[in-house]
Structure formats: C-alpha cells, structure tokens
Design a protein around this motif. Structure first.
Motif, short mmCIF file in Angstrom:
data_model
loop_
_atom_site.label_atom_id
_atom_site.label_comp_id
_atom_site.label_asym_id
_atom_site.label_seq_id
_atom_site.Cartn_x
_atom_site.Cartn_y
_atom_site.Cartn_z
N ALA A 114 61.58 -18.93 -44.01
CA ALA A 114 62.29 -19.27 -42.74
C ALA A 114 62.65 -18.15 -41.66
O ALA A 114 62.58 -16.89 -42.24
CB ALA A 114 63.88 -20.22 -43.83
N LEU A 167 60.72 -29.20 -37.09
CA LEU A 167 61.87 -27.63 -36.91
C LEU A 167 61.47 -26.74 -35.58
O LEU A 167 59.78 -27.40 -35.23
CB LEU A 167 61.58 -26.95 -38.07
CG LEU A 167 61.99 -27.51 -39.41
CD1 LEU A 167 61.36 -26.89 -40.27
CD2 LEU A 167 63.59 -27.51 -39.56
N VAL A 205 60.28 -22.36 -46.49
CA VAL A 205 59.82 -23.02 -46.38
C VAL A 205 58.54 -24.41 -46.21
O VAL A 205 57.73 -23.67 -46.00
CB VAL A 205 59.86 -23.30 -44.56
CG1 VAL A 205 60.16 -25.05 -43.92
CG2 VAL A 205 61.41 -22.99 -44.24
N ILE A 229 65.05 -23.53 -39.54
CA ILE A 229 65.83 -24.18 -40.38
C ILE A 229 67.62 -24.31 -39.99
O ILE A 229 68.20 -25.39 -40.76
CB ILE A 229 65.44 -24.14 -41.79
CG1 ILE A 229 65.89 -23.14 -42.80
CG2 ILE A 229 63.96 -25.07 -42.39
CD1 ILE A 229 65.95 -22.80 -44.28
N HIS A 230 68.13 -23.12 -39.14
CA HIS A 230 69.26 -22.67 -39.28
C HIS A 230 69.93 -23.63 -37.91
O HIS A 230 70.81 -23.58 -37.89
CB HIS A 230 70.13 -21.88 -38.93
CG HIS A 230 68.79 -21.31 -38.06
ND1 HIS A 230 68.39 -20.48 -38.38
CD2 HIS A 230 69.60 -20.57 -37.34
CE1 HIS A 230 67.23 -19.91 -36.87
NE2 HIS A 230 68.16 -19.60 -36.08
N ARG A 269 67.89 -27.22 -37.10
CA ARG A 269 67.36 -28.94 -37.60
C ARG A 269 66.43 -28.65 -38.46
O ARG A 269 65.56 -27.05 -38.46
CB ARG A 269 67.10 -29.80 -36.50
CG ARG A 269 66.27 -28.73 -35.80
CD ARG A 269 66.18 -30.42 -34.84
NE ARG A 269 64.46 -30.07 -33.91
CZ ARG A 269 64.49 -29.68 -33.18
NH1 ARG A 269 66.02 -29.14 -32.58
NH2 ARG A 269 62.51 -29.32 -31.77
N LEU A 270 67.19 -29.31 -39.51
CA LEU A 270 65.48 -30.05 -40.95
C LEU A 270 64.78 -30.64 -40.45
O LEU A 270 64.21 -30.70 -41.56
CB LEU A 270 66.86 -30.94 -42.10
CG LEU A 270 67.79 -29.11 -42.54
CD1 LEU A 270 68.50 -30.15 -43.42
CD2 LEU A 270 66.97 -27.82 -42.57
#
Length: 310
Positions: free
Chosen positions: A43, A130, A50, A123-124, A126-127
């Motif tokens: 990430a 990406l 990830v 990932i901070h 959105r999931l």
C-alpha cells in the motif's frame, strides 16, 4: 545474496529446516502467486499488503498516463540521446572546473536500467477501484547519480526554509515549544493534490533558482545544479508495458531529488502567497509543513480562515 546462500545451503543438506506455514497456508500462497488476474502490491501508506484486481490496476495506470499535460508517449528508447547530453554536460563542467574527475565518473552511469512506471494503491482513500500513487524509481537509472548529487546539494538548503519539518520527532519538538494558545484557536491541516506531478518545470526551476540565490551559491554551482535539474526533469522517461513515455510536468516520485525539489517549490509558494497575506499575519499562530502536508494553528473567526483558504 544472504537469502540465496541460505537457500543453497538448506537444499544441499548443510542443515535442516522446517517450514513455518501450514499446508493450507502454503497452498493459498501458491494459488495467489499463480493467479494472473490478481496483483499483489504494498500500500502507498500504512505498510499493508494489497491483493487487487489486475484489470482495475491497469485501468488506473492508463487513466493517469492519458493525462497529456503530464505524460507524453514517445516512439523509441531515448537512452542513447540522454547519455550523449549527460556526457557533453559533464565534459563542459569539468572543463570549467566546476567538478573534478571523480565526480564526473560518479555522474556517468554505466549499464543503466530502463525505468518502469508502477502504482502503489491508496487504500487510505477508498477500498474499491483504488487510486494509485505513481512511482518511477530512478535507482540504477542513467539519471540516478544526477538526482543523488542534487539531493546532497539541495537538502541542506531546504532545511533552512521557514516552515520546514524534517520528520515526526521534529514536529513533536515544535509542538512542545508552544506556549499557551488562545481558547478560540483551531487546528487546521492542508495538503496539495498530486504535488509531484503538478509542478510545472518553469515554476519548479524558478523556485530552485530562488533557493540557491538566497543561500548565496556561487555562479558555477548554481549553473551546475540548474543543468543537472533540467536533465532530471525534462528527460525523465520510463516504460509501462511496451510503451515509452516522458514526463512533461512535475517530477517522478522515486527520484532522490523529488522531496527537496517539492519542498523548495512549496517554500517559494509560501513566500509569494502565504506569509504576505494579511489574514495570515493577523491570525496564524503556527504554520509548519512536511513537504506538502501543512499544519496550522489559527486564532481568528472561522470566516477569516475560509477566506484565507480561498
């Protein structure tokens, strides 16, 4: 090399070892590594690993590379042309006695690798679907020695800029020096969207010019830095899949000179638009910045803050 030696010794029977994975875990790892529909990436922040869909990754990469203001497709590998420019530049500065033979040899990279473009998933943010942080790591490239020398020259200078924060410990020292603050104070933070790819070359070079002049750098060193930086910025090529690109704006994340270059630009921006602002002078108690992450303590009406933010 140590790991390779360990594997050779283990498989030759020099010593015995036992796996620390269960059969189910080992099978899972094998299945993941052989699944071509997936990519496994670190990430951008947080240290997570990830597992993501390859199609989503490629869509995000091509979305970014399609920005014609930042990236341009080129039809060939420009390595030989860049090598020729570097050779001529170094010979000129050696003749001018700006550099010696030792530094010239360091800056002349032999057997450079081809640069590649890749993304680190954010990932901070959105999931799903990406967004990615674009990286072009200059390590072992023809531009790497130039970026290293520029970093050595510029980093001590940007450390002297007004809002500079080195790291977390440095930030905590700043916080500990604060005296009592007005009850009405508010904590504010800003950051710049896609800073590294947003700095136009002319504005970035102007910021470096200002930094060197304020430091009293001699004419020869100033010209040497400007010449190196021109090459690092304007010849920043890379490959993605089977296509070559050149970055037309900003600097590559992964270059040694990228952080001091970005800090110098932000410092120049602050000098032009922040410190002279009447609302800033009236209400800002603290203004500190780590690259493009700004921490501020504002003592004034929220309306004044919103007006300043615009």
């Amino acid at each position: 090399m140590d790991i390779d030696e360990f594997h050779r010794d283990a498989h030759s029977g020099k010593f015995h070892f036992h796996t620390n994975l269960t059969p189910f875990e080992r099978l899972s790892v094998q299945q993941l590594s052989s699944d071509n529909t997936l990519l496994i990436k670190p990430a951008d922040k947080g240290g997570a690993i990830v597992v993501m869909d390859r199609t989503d990754y490629l869509e995000e990469a091509y979305r970014q590379l399609s920005d014609v203001e930042v990236y341009k497709v080129i039809t060939h590998n420009p390595l030989d042309t860049i090598a020729y420019k570097i050779k001529n530049l170094l010979e000129f500065h050696e003749h001018e006695c700006t550099i010696d033979k030792k530094l010239k040899n360091f800056l002349s990279k032999t057997d450079p690798i081809t640069l590649v473009f890749y993304l680190l998933p954010k990932i901070h943010k959105r999931l799903f679907k990406l967004p990615g942080c674009p990286i072009v790591a200059l390590t072992d490239s023809i531009l790497a020695p130039l970026a290293i020398v520029l970093d050595k020259i510029l980093t001590p200078l940007v450390k002297q800029t007004r809002s500079f924060i080195l790291d977390t410990n440095d930030f905590l020292k700043v916080i500990k020096t604060l005296s009592s603050l007005p009850f009405s104070s508010v904590l504010v933070s800003w950051d710049v969207s896609s800073l590294y790819t947003s700095i136009t070359h002319d504005k970035g070079l102007l910021a470096i010019d200002r930094l060197l002049n304020e430091a009293g750098t001699g004419t020869k060193i100033w010209q040497f830095c400007a010449d190196l930086l021109n090459l690092v910025l304007k010849e920043n090529y890379f490959m993605f899949k089977d296509t070559f690109y050149v970055q037309q704006q900003g600097t590559a994340m992964g270059s040694n000179v990228a952080p001091p270059y970005a800090i110098a630009y932000m410092s120049s921006f602050e000098n032009d638009f922040v410190y002279s602002h009447l609302l800033f002078q009236a209400h800002s108690c603290v203004w500190r910045r780590f690259i493009d992450d700004i921490f501020c303590i504002w003592d004034g009406p929220i309306e004044s803050l919103l007006s300043f933010d615009q």
